[in-house]
Design an enzyme around this catalytic site. Structure first.
Site, PDB file in Angstrom:
ATOM      1  N   ARG A  65      10.064   0.387  11.568  1.00  0.00           N
ATOM      2  CA  ARG A  65       9.116   0.198  12.339  1.00  0.00           C
ATOM      3  C   ARG A  65       9.260  -0.672  13.198  1.00  0.00           C
ATOM      4  O   ARG A  65       8.974  -1.376  13.017  1.00  0.00           O
ATOM      5  CB  ARG A  65       7.439   0.347  11.391  1.00  0.00           C
ATOM      6  CG  ARG A  65       7.692   1.393  10.454  1.00  0.00           C
ATOM      7  CD  ARG A  65       6.480   0.750   9.552  1.00  0.00           C
ATOM      8  NE  ARG A  65       5.345  -0.106   9.835  1.00  0.00           N
ATOM      9  CZ  ARG A  65       3.847  -0.141   8.639  1.00  0.00           C
ATOM     10  NH1 ARG A  65       3.713   0.991   8.361  1.00  0.00           N
ATOM     11  NH2 ARG A  65       2.931  -0.399  10.224  1.00  0.00           N
ATOM     12  N   ARG A  99      11.441  -4.509   5.945  1.00  0.00           N
ATOM     13  CA  ARG A  99      11.077  -3.318   5.414  1.00  0.00           C
ATOM     14  C   ARG A  99      11.579  -2.441   6.439  1.00  0.00           C
ATOM     15  O   ARG A  99      12.100  -2.642   7.450  1.00  0.00           O
ATOM     16  CB  ARG A  99       9.511  -2.659   5.759  1.00  0.00           C
ATOM     17  CG  ARG A  99       9.088  -1.566   5.341  1.00  0.00           C
ATOM     18  CD  ARG A  99       7.543  -1.953   5.355  1.00  0.00           C
ATOM     19  NE  ARG A  99       7.232  -1.850   5.913  1.00  0.00           N
ATOM     20  CZ  ARG A  99       5.339  -1.879   6.214  1.00  0.00           C
ATOM     21  NH1 ARG A  99       4.560  -1.875   5.218  1.00  0.00           N
ATOM     22  NH2 ARG A  99       5.078  -2.369   7.123  1.00  0.00           N
ATOM     23  N   ARG A 128     -10.322   0.220   7.416  1.00  0.00           N
ATOM     24  CA  ARG A 128     -10.459  -1.633   8.536  1.00  0.00           C
ATOM     25  C   ARG A 128     -11.206  -1.366   8.902  1.00  0.00           C
ATOM     26  O   ARG A 128     -10.460  -2.722   9.478  1.00  0.00           O
ATOM     27  CB  ARG A 128      -8.886  -1.303   9.318  1.00  0.00           C
ATOM     28  CG  ARG A 128      -7.696  -1.162   8.384  1.00  0.00           C
ATOM     29  CD  ARG A 128      -6.975  -0.937   9.287  1.00  0.00           C
ATOM     30  NE  ARG A 128      -5.792  -0.916   9.110  1.00  0.00           N
ATOM     31  CZ  ARG A 128      -4.163  -0.602   8.322  1.00  0.00           C
ATOM     32  NH1 ARG A 128      -4.428   0.817   7.977  1.00  0.00           N
ATOM     33  NH2 ARG A 128      -3.102  -1.070   9.067  1.00  0.00           N
ATOM     34  N   LYS A 168       0.661  -1.355   0.418  1.00  0.00           N
ATOM     35  CA  LYS A 168      -0.330   0.114  -0.332  1.00  0.00           C
ATOM     36  C   LYS A 168       0.881   1.045   0.018  1.00  0.00           C
ATOM     37  O   LYS A 168       0.381   1.997  -0.905  1.00  0.00           O
ATOM     38  CB  LYS A 168      -0.897   0.274   0.714  1.00  0.00           C
ATOM     39  CG  LYS A 168      -2.013  -0.972   1.020  1.00  0.00           C
ATOM     40  CD  LYS A 168      -3.000  -1.116   2.290  1.00  0.00           C
ATOM     41  CE  LYS A 168      -2.383  -0.489   3.684  1.00  0.00           C
ATOM     42  NZ  LYS A 168      -1.649  -2.082   5.085  1.00  0.00           N
ATOM     43  N   ARG A 208      -1.816  -8.547  13.842  1.00  0.00           N
ATOM     44  CA  ARG A 208      -1.670  -7.090  12.431  1.00  0.00           C
ATOM     45  C   ARG A 208      -2.777  -8.209  11.471  1.00  0.00           C
ATOM     46  O   ARG A 208      -4.163  -8.212  11.279  1.00  0.00           O
ATOM     47  CB  ARG A 208      -0.528  -6.629  11.818  1.00  0.00           C
ATOM     48  CG  ARG A 208      -0.367  -5.724  13.234  1.00  0.00           C
ATOM     49  CD  ARG A 208       1.036  -4.730  12.351  1.00  0.00           C
ATOM     50  NE  ARG A 208       1.427  -3.912  11.406  1.00  0.00           N
ATOM     51  CZ  ARG A 208       2.323  -4.552  11.031  1.00  0.00           C
ATOM     52  NH1 ARG A 208       3.450  -4.695  10.870  1.00  0.00           N
ATOM     53  NH2 ARG A 208       2.822  -3.155   9.593  1.00  0.00           N
TER      54      ARG A 208
HETATM   55  P1  AMP Z   1      -0.639   0.605   8.156  1.00  0.00           P
HETATM   56  O1  AMP Z   1       0.998   1.970   8.663  1.00  0.00           O
HETATM   57  O2  AMP Z   1      -1.571   1.081   7.974  1.00  0.00           O
HETATM   58  O3  AMP Z   1      -0.039  -0.535   8.271  1.00  0.00           O
HETATM   59  O4  AMP Z   1      -0.567   0.755  10.206  1.00  0.00           O
HETATM   60  C1  AMP Z   1       0.139   1.128  11.636  1.00  0.00           C
HETATM   61  C2  AMP Z   1      -0.778   1.074  12.783  1.00  0.00           C
HETATM   62  O5  AMP Z   1      -1.705   1.900  12.923  1.00  0.00           O
HETATM   63  C3  AMP Z   1      -1.699   0.076  12.516  1.00  0.00           C
HETATM   64  O6  AMP Z   1      -1.550  -1.635  12.763  1.00  0.00           O
HETATM   65  C4  AMP Z   1      -2.970   0.001  13.544  1.00  0.00           C
HETATM   66  O7  AMP Z   1      -2.532  -0.388  15.104  1.00  0.00           O
HETATM   67  C5  AMP Z   1      -2.803   1.719  13.327  1.00  0.00           C
HETATM   68  N1  AMP Z   1      -3.929   2.293  12.343  1.00  0.00           N
HETATM   69  C6  AMP Z   1      -3.427   2.844  10.613  1.00  0.00           C
HETATM   70  N2  AMP Z   1      -4.667   3.248  10.310  1.00  0.00           N
HETATM   71  C7  AMP Z   1      -5.922   2.395  11.036  1.00  0.00           C
HETATM   72  C8  AMP Z   1      -7.808   2.520  11.102  1.00  0.00           C
HETATM   73  N3  AMP Z   1      -7.890   2.883   9.498  1.00  0.00           N
HETATM   74  N4  AMP Z   1      -8.334   2.643  12.294  1.00  0.00           N
HETATM   75  C9  AMP Z   1      -7.804   1.613  13.383  1.00  0.00           C
HETATM   76  N5  AMP Z   1      -6.124   1.650  13.176  1.00  0.00           N
HETATM   77  C10 AMP Z   1      -5.182   1.600  11.801  1.00  0.00           C
END
Ligand code: AMP
Length: 215
Positions: A161, A128, A89, A13, A172
């Site tokens: 990260r 990553r 999500r 993404k 996740r």
């Molecule tokens: P990402 O970078 O998209 O993988 O997001 C990293 C973390 O941010 C996720 O594992 C969640 O803890 C939080 N997060 C990101 N987007 C959302 C969302 N739409 N709803 C809830 N938590 C989110």
């Protein structure tokens, strides 16, 4: 053009979002990036989100929905639309978003889902690395920087990260299967989803994705 880009952690993404936003001149809003920036900056939102993101759990819907609402309301230059990366999500987020945008030019019109088999995701996630400064994403196995630990684009240091470890990843992926797959099914029923096979390399996937979004 208003787009959601969806997919499991490690499905590409973030990598493809930077290309899509440039190609189609869109505002890129990544909820994960916003949470990380707030955690790094020690803001109230960051403090609320920290414990969840570090464990790989989803941040509660109310916090996330309010944050997205605020971001959308602050878009002064609407460009050709937005690319929402990592949101919605959960079904609750999808429905809240519908409510917040109904009848406006912010309604979503394209949903792309990056499909990658689950066993490939672990390799991608643990390899990553991303640039602290410009956000460019690398992978030590499949897309290493020319100089180890340094961004090719801007010369800044690369970092990993905090949630890119096997334990958080397991949570996740569970969150994705439990909460996000039903969201995709919901949009699939409405006939809005374009699925992209994102197993191959970046240069093979990109023309397919670009073509799908151009139609
Ligand atoms: P990402 O970078 O998209 O993988 O997001 C990293 C973390 O941010 C996720 O594992 C969640 O803890 C939080 N997060 C990101 N987007 C959302 C969302 N739409 N709803 C809830 N938590 C989110």
């Amino acid at each position: 053009m208003n787009i959601f880009i969806m997919g499991a952690p490690g499905s590409g993404k973030g990598t493809f979002s930077s290309r899509i936003k440039e190609e189609f001149d869109l505002n890129h809003i990544s909820t994960g990036d916003i949470f990380r920036a707030n955690i790094a900056g020690g803001t109230e939102l960051g403090m609320q989100a920290k414990a969840y993101t570090e464990k790989g759990l989803l941040v509660p819907d109310e916090i996330t929905n309010n944050m997205v609402k605020e971001y959308l309301s602050q878009l002064s230059d609407k460009k050709n639309g937005y690319l929402l990366d990592g949101y919605p999500r959960t079904l609750d987020q999808a429905k809240a978003f519908e409510k917040m945008t109904e009848g406006t030019d912010l309604m979503v019109d394209e949903i792309v889902v990056m499909d990658v088999p689950f066993d490939e995701l672990t390799r991608r996630i643990t390899g990553r690395r991303s640039c602290k400064h410009c956000g460019e994403i690398y992978n030590i196995y499949s897309k290493p920087p020319v100089k180890e630990g340094i961004c090719d684009k801007c010369g800044s240091e690369l970092s990993q990260r905090k949630d890119d470890n096997e334990e958080s990843l397991k949570t996740r992926l569970e969150e994705y299967a439990k909460n996000t797959e039903p969201v995709i099914a919901y949009y699939e029923e409405k006939g809005m989803v374009k699925r992209i096979d994102a197993t191959a390399g970046i240069e093979e996937i990109w023309p397919v994705l670009k073509e799908a979004l151009s139609k």
